[in-house]
Design an enzyme around this catalytic site. Sequence first.
Site: not given
Length: 317
Positions: A270-272
């Site tokens: 999920e890391d931007v």
Amino acid sequence: MFSKIRVLRTIIYFYVAIYFKIYASMIHLETPTEFSFEQTLRFLTRNQKECLHFVKNDQVFKTLSINNALVLFAISFDSGLQISIHSEQTDEKNIKIIKKYVSDWFDLEADLKTFYEVAQNDSVLKNLCQKFYGLRMIGMPDLFESLIWSIIGQQINLNFAYSLKEKLVQNFGQKLIFKDDVFYALPTPEKLASLNIEDFQPFQFSKSKAQYILNVSRAFAEGHLSQEMLAKLPFEEIRQKLVAIKGIGNWTANYSMMKSLKNYDAFPVEDVGLHNAVKTQYNLPAKPSIKELHSMSEKWAGWRGYATFYFWHSLLG
């Protein structure tokens, strides 16, 4: 005559003691062939607000709390890592703790050759491995630290996260002064667990973020959670125990598993930052979806965490 001899002997003993004390405070740590101190420094200096280590003249200064005493040491490179201790605590036990900490921090035990072999399956990752050859995952040997840091970083930009971390450490952590420089250690779980949400309010922490930090701190302080406990469990059990604590989601759990528990396949999908890096490196028209990232990461199986770290590193330019 005898008095002069005694004085001379005392002086000699004094300087010999100093010599051996200095010698004892110097540690040499061998590094693997696939190790780049240059890339390590590049990562460690990525933000000027970092407050738990300090880089000056190609030396990394770090403070650890060992047996309730702060120990300051500096790391440089000369045919291996050279560690000099700038505190009184230079006994063999503390030296062993510092060596293990540095080895874990710079991930010296990782089999980087295998990761580079896996990277051959993906031309983009392969190019990053060539560009950043010898970069090892700069971890957080203390699981408590990685959980607190990842909670701080939830849903805010990186610069603001570093600002919050700085306020937390400087207001609630321990400090040590050496040659007019101030060095900080992370607040202990017990210290943070003793606080209330209101104690965080003057430092721009949201109520939810403060509560999540308290939840994790109390879990550690009360013995419900420990690094030693989790290290014995399989991947999915670790993840489930972490996400059971309110404030720890899938991203936070995977981040801490890869940075502190050496699970190289932990994948904070999920890391931007990961999304932005993949978009740039693959020259995509838009950021990939989580489903697309899972599909892409099949080529990195077993080393998804390491691949993520290399993509993050690419954001430094």
